[in-house]
Design an enzyme around this catalytic site. Structure first.
Site, PDB file in Angstrom:
ATOM      1  N   ARG A 213      -5.965 -13.079   5.858  1.00 58.58           N
ATOM      2  CA  ARG A 213      -4.565 -13.289   5.486  1.00 58.58           C
ATOM      3  C   ARG A 213      -4.300 -12.587   4.161  1.00 58.58           C
ATOM      4  O   ARG A 213      -4.975 -12.866   3.172  1.00 58.58           O
ATOM      5  CB  ARG A 213      -4.280 -14.789   5.340  1.00 58.58           C
ATOM      6  CG  ARG A 213      -4.573 -15.601   6.603  1.00 58.58           C
ATOM      7  CD  ARG A 213      -3.374 -15.563   7.527  1.00 58.58           C
ATOM      8  NE  ARG A 213      -3.686 -16.016   8.861  1.00 58.58           N
ATOM      9  CZ  ARG A 213      -3.122 -17.076   9.460  1.00 58.58           C
ATOM     10  NH1 ARG A 213      -2.244 -17.813   8.803  1.00 58.58           N
ATOM     11  NH2 ARG A 213      -3.420 -17.376  10.707  1.00 58.58           N
ATOM     12  N   GLU A 215      -1.708 -12.698   2.123  1.00 62.77           N
ATOM     13  CA  GLU A 215      -0.780 -13.256   1.126  1.00 62.77           C
ATOM     14  C   GLU A 215      -1.414 -13.296  -0.263  1.00 62.77           C
ATOM     15  O   GLU A 215      -2.594 -13.584  -0.401  1.00 62.77           O
ATOM     16  CB  GLU A 215      -0.359 -14.683   1.486  1.00 62.77           C
ATOM     17  CG  GLU A 215       0.522 -14.778   2.684  1.00 62.77           C
ATOM     18  CD  GLU A 215      -0.236 -15.349   3.866  1.00 62.77           C
ATOM     19  OE1 GLU A 215       0.400 -16.035   4.665  1.00 62.77           O
ATOM     20  OE2 GLU A 215      -1.448 -15.098   3.983  1.00 62.77           O
ATOM     21  N   ARG A 221      -5.706 -24.221  -2.185  1.00 57.41           N
ATOM     22  CA  ARG A 221      -5.843 -24.398  -0.734  1.00 57.41           C
ATOM     23  C   ARG A 221      -5.660 -23.130   0.097  1.00 57.41           C
ATOM     24  O   ARG A 221      -5.620 -23.190   1.322  1.00 57.41           O
ATOM     25  CB  ARG A 221      -4.859 -25.445  -0.270  1.00 57.41           C
ATOM     26  CG  ARG A 221      -3.443 -25.105  -0.709  1.00 57.41           C
ATOM     27  CD  ARG A 221      -2.469 -25.817   0.121  1.00 57.41           C
ATOM     28  NE  ARG A 221      -1.507 -26.581  -0.589  1.00 57.41           N
ATOM     29  CZ  ARG A 221      -0.808 -27.550  -0.020  1.00 57.41           C
ATOM     30  NH1 ARG A 221      -1.025 -27.879   1.218  1.00 57.41           N
ATOM     31  NH2 ARG A 221       0.110 -28.166  -0.686  1.00 57.41           N
ATOM     32  N   HIS A 222      -5.478 -22.005  -0.546  1.00 63.30           N
ATOM     33  CA  HIS A 222      -5.344 -20.745   0.187  1.00 63.30           C
ATOM     34  C   HIS A 222      -6.470 -19.787  -0.165  1.00 63.30           C
ATOM     35  O   HIS A 222      -6.818 -19.641  -1.336  1.00 63.30           O
ATOM     36  CB  HIS A 222      -4.028 -20.037  -0.166  1.00 63.30           C
ATOM     37  CG  HIS A 222      -2.825 -20.682   0.422  1.00 63.30           C
ATOM     38  ND1 HIS A 222      -2.039 -21.537  -0.298  1.00 63.30           N
ATOM     39  CD2 HIS A 222      -2.277 -20.591   1.650  1.00 63.30           C
ATOM     40  CE1 HIS A 222      -1.046 -21.970   0.475  1.00 63.30           C
ATOM     41  NE2 HIS A 222      -1.168 -21.410   1.671  1.00 63.30           N
ATOM     42  N   GLU A 355      -1.758 -29.095   5.317  1.00 65.75           N
ATOM     43  CA  GLU A 355      -1.804 -28.701   6.731  1.00 65.75           C
ATOM     44  C   GLU A 355      -3.204 -28.211   7.056  1.00 65.75           C
ATOM     45  O   GLU A 355      -3.706 -27.293   6.426  1.00 65.75           O
ATOM     46  CB  GLU A 355      -0.793 -27.568   6.971  1.00 65.75           C
ATOM     47  CG  GLU A 355      -0.860 -27.020   8.389  1.00 65.75           C
ATOM     48  CD  GLU A 355      -0.269 -25.618   8.505  1.00 65.75           C
ATOM     49  OE1 GLU A 355       0.811 -25.351   7.956  1.00 65.75           O
ATOM     50  OE2 GLU A 355      -0.939 -24.775   9.144  1.00 65.75           O
ATOM     51  N   SER A 358      -2.285 -25.853  13.059  1.00 67.92           N
ATOM     52  CA  SER A 358      -0.992 -25.590  13.686  1.00 67.92           C
ATOM     53  C   SER A 358      -1.241 -25.262  15.142  1.00 67.92           C
ATOM     54  O   SER A 358      -2.257 -24.648  15.474  1.00 67.92           O
ATOM     55  CB  SER A 358      -0.304 -24.373  13.058  1.00 67.92           C
ATOM     56  OG  SER A 358       0.222 -24.676  11.805  1.00 67.92           O
ATOM     57  N   ARG A 406     -10.092 -25.930   5.297  1.00 67.07           N
ATOM     58  CA  ARG A 406      -9.120 -26.984   4.952  1.00 67.07           C
ATOM     59  C   ARG A 406      -9.648 -28.372   5.343  1.00 67.07           C
ATOM     60  O   ARG A 406      -9.475 -29.340   4.605  1.00 67.07           O
ATOM     61  CB  ARG A 406      -7.800 -26.730   5.681  1.00 67.07           C
ATOM     62  CG  ARG A 406      -7.047 -25.495   5.194  1.00 67.07           C
ATOM     63  CD  ARG A 406      -6.065 -25.862   4.102  1.00 67.07           C
ATOM     64  NE  ARG A 406      -5.356 -24.700   3.603  1.00 67.07           N
ATOM     65  CZ  ARG A 406      -4.152 -24.321   4.033  1.00 67.07           C
ATOM     66  NH1 ARG A 406      -3.544 -24.999   4.979  1.00 67.07           N
ATOM     67  NH2 ARG A 406      -3.564 -23.274   3.492  1.00 67.07           N
TER      68      ARG A 406
HETATM   69  O1  4AD Z   1      -0.993 -22.199  10.720  1.00 67.90           O
HETATM   70  P1  4AD Z   1      -1.661 -20.923  11.098  1.00 67.90           P
HETATM   71  O2  4AD Z   1      -1.171 -19.681  10.467  1.00 67.90           O
HETATM   72  O3  4AD Z   1      -1.558 -20.842  12.682  1.00 67.90           O
HETATM   73  C1  4AD Z   1      -2.065 -19.826  13.467  1.00 67.90           C
HETATM   74  O4  4AD Z   1      -2.760 -18.936  13.062  1.00 67.90           O
HETATM   75  C2  4AD Z   1      -1.757 -19.988  14.907  1.00 67.90           C
HETATM   76  N1  4AD Z   1      -2.134 -18.771  15.621  1.00 67.90           N
HETATM   77  C3  4AD Z   1      -2.504 -21.180  15.441  1.00 67.90           C
HETATM   78  C4  4AD Z   1      -2.167 -21.473  16.859  1.00 67.90           C
HETATM   79  O5  4AD Z   1      -3.070 -21.562  17.691  1.00 67.90           O
HETATM   80  N2  4AD Z   1      -0.911 -21.664  17.154  1.00 67.90           N
HETATM   81  O6  4AD Z   1      -3.221 -21.039  10.814  1.00 67.90           O
HETATM   82  C5  4AD Z   1      -3.987 -22.071  11.404  1.00 67.90           C
HETATM   83  C6  4AD Z   1      -4.752 -22.839  10.335  1.00 67.90           C
HETATM   84  C7  4AD Z   1      -3.879 -23.480   9.273  1.00 67.90           C
HETATM   85  O7  4AD Z   1      -3.356 -24.721   9.688  1.00 67.90           O
HETATM   86  C8  4AD Z   1      -4.867 -23.642   8.134  1.00 67.90           C
HETATM   87  O8  4AD Z   1      -5.717 -24.749   8.364  1.00 67.90           O
HETATM   88  C9  4AD Z   1      -5.711 -22.382   8.270  1.00 67.90           C
HETATM   89  O9  4AD Z   1      -5.596 -21.955   9.598  1.00 67.90           O
HETATM   90  N3  4AD Z   1      -5.207 -21.348   7.363  1.00 67.90           N
HETATM   91  C10 4AD Z   1      -5.620 -21.189   6.094  1.00 67.90           C
HETATM   92  N4  4AD Z   1      -6.512 -21.844   5.348  1.00 67.90           N
HETATM   93  C11 4AD Z   1      -6.720 -21.433   4.094  1.00 67.90           C
HETATM   94  N5  4AD Z   1      -6.079 -20.376   3.529  1.00 67.90           N
HETATM   95  C12 4AD Z   1      -5.159 -19.672   4.237  1.00 67.90           C
HETATM   96  N6  4AD Z   1      -4.547 -18.619   3.673  1.00 67.90           N
HETATM   97  C13 4AD Z   1      -4.892 -20.074   5.586  1.00 67.90           C
HETATM   98  N7  4AD Z   1      -4.091 -19.612   6.557  1.00 67.90           N
HETATM   99  C14 4AD Z   1      -4.298 -20.400   7.629  1.00 67.90           C
HETATM  100 MG    MG Z   2       0.556 -23.255  10.196  1.00 66.29          MG
END
Ligand code: 4AD
Ligand code: MG
Length: 431
Positions: A213, A215, A221-222, A355, A358, A406
């Site tokens: 990711r 960002e 937490r990221h 979170e 998702s 997480r």
């Molecule tokens: O919520 P996200 O972005 O959802 C998806 O990627 C969908 N494709 C999932 C699906 O099957 N619909 O990412 C899923 C999870 C988040 O809830 C979080 O736990 C973790 O991945 N996550 C991160 N954890 C830490 N740092 C980050 N930058 C994260 N981005 C996502």
């Molecule tokens: Mg999400």
């Protein structure tokens, strides 16, 4: 070859010859009596050398040792109530296998504490500390339990490409890479590929996978590289089937954690809830408003709302874990199944205000999917390989992504960097 780990040396072995190996944790030199504390994966064992009993060669070998060197020791087990675990080893031979330089970049005995940056810069040594290695032992155990659960429920482990040509979660968060003469990206999710698997007949799949990711956040937490359990399952009635699997999976993992002996070292107690609350997005807005936080309908929960929701769920409902269901369609990616005009068959799983997952039901009708791709101003050409899988028989399906980092951070109430071996963030690319 070691015959025993330190944890296996018990008073019942009194008189037995053993070989142990590990790192020199500490040496206490009382002149005619020397104690060497040896550390291995399982803990510590005291090696006691005494003038008159121990060969003088062995005594001088101990004098030569530097802290954190790797040694192999042959000796005899001796019951000793005063020693840790009621047992010690009287050494016959000490073999220096790898000498450690000094000074050390970190104090493994923790008499001197180090800041997180220094610890992460010297992570190999940081993890020598029992309370740090405990985090990763626990992490391995809850993943095993999760895998076991998925296997029992008919999920097949898959691996999808991490070098991809187009975005799945919206276009802004991708790391571009050069792929021969073309541009490619690091995968931000296995989303499109796990969905395509639903058109193959392998109707329940999972992947324990890395997301990239891009960002630029700098929070506790990221991270820019994360690990997750992703699943996808077909022939579902609605997103409720997916929620049920996620609920059982997470509770299985937390239950496993609650039994782990590592919790003693980590000084934690983990309570396992019986079930997980489900709360409508609209009701979340009401709850937040009752606590003077106004979130406009149609927006995703921001960090402040997430934290507040976590607090309210704990204080008023006694729940650390809760599903937020039926998010507005506008907050979710193009592949999300609509529920009426404005809502979606989606959910997030919150854990103490963060979170952790998702998911939801996906669109399986290719016409609607194309419409939604256009609605998001995405170029259908980039999704042709994906859309094709929907045109020749695609069952209704859904899934989720559960962030392991997480889960770990919330389970142990630690910042995310503590539960990842080698975290990747805006500033950190090595080690
Ligand atoms: O919520 P996200 O972005 O959802 C998806 O990627 C969908 N494709 C999932 C699906 O099957 N619909 O990412 C899923 C999870 C988040 O809830 C979080 O736990 C973790 O991945 N996550 C991160 N954890 C830490 N740092 C980050 N930058 C994260 N981005 C996502
Ligand atoms: Mg999400």
């Amino acid at each position: 070859m070691r015959s025993h780990y330190s944890g296996e040396i018990s008073p019942e072995l009194d008189g037995k010859s053993v070989t142990v190996s590990g790192w020199v944790h500490e040496i206490r030199d009382l002149g005619r009596l020397k104690f060497l504390i040896l550390r291995d994966r399982e803990g510590f064992i005291q090696i006691t050398a005494k003038e008159g009993i121990t060969r003088s060669e062995v005594l001088s070998d101990i004098d030569q040792l530097s802290k954190e060197s790797v040694v192999e020791i042959d000796g005899r087990v001796k019951k000793n109530e005063k020693a840790p675990n009621g047992v010690e080893i009287i050494p016959d031979r000490i073999n220096l296998i790898s000498r450690s330089e000094s000074p050390l970049p970190l104090d493994v005995t923790q008499k001197v504490s180090s800041d997180l940056d220094t610890r992460l810069n010297n992570r190999f040594m940081d993890i020598r500390k029992p309370e740090i290695s405990a985090i990763f032992k626990l992490r391995g155990k809850i993943l095993d339990a999760g895998r076991e659960f998925l296997k029992e429920n008919g999920f097949i482990e898959i691996h999808t490409p991490k070098i991809i040509a187009s975005a799945s979660e919206g276009g802004t968060e991708l790391f571009p890479i050069s792929y021969f003469d073309r541009e490619a990206f690091l995968a931000q999710s296995p989303q499109l590929y796990k969905q395509m698997m639903m058109a193959t007949g392998l109707d329940r799949v999972y992947e324990i996978t890395t997301y990239f990711r891009a960002e630029e956040h700098d929070t506790r937490r990221h991270l820019n590289e994360v690990t997750a359990i992703d699943i996808e399952m077909a022939f579902i009635k609605d997103e409720g089937d997916v929620i049920n699997i996620l609920e059982k999976l997470v509770l299985t993992m937390i239950k496993e954690a609650s039994h782990c002996k590592e919790l003693d070292i980590l000084k934690r107690e983990i309570k396992v809830p019986e079930k997980i609350e489900r709360i409508e997005y609209d009701d979340v807005l009401k709850l937040l408003e009752e606590h003077r936080k106004k979130l406009p309908w149609g927006e995703d929960l921001d960090t402040e709302s997430e934290k507040l929701l976590g607090r309210v769920m704990r204080e008023e409902f006694g729940s650390d874990l809760y599903f937020v269901i039926h998010f507005p369609l506008s907050t979710k990616p193009f592949y999300t199944m609509p529920e009426g005009e404005r809502y979606s068959r989606s959910f997030d799983l919150g854990y103490k205000g963060v979170e952790i997952a998702s998911g939801g039901q996906r669109i399986h009708d290719p016409k609607l999917l194309l419409e939604r791709i256009k609605h998001f101003n995405l170029d259908p050409k980039n999704f042709e390989f994906y859309l094709k899988a929907f045109r020749y028989g695609m069952p209704p399906h859904g899934g989720f992504g559960l962030g392991i980092d997480r889960v770990m951070m919330q389970l142990l109430d630690l910042p995310i960097r503590e539960v990842v071996l080698f975290p990747r963030d805006r500033h950190r690319l090595t080690p």
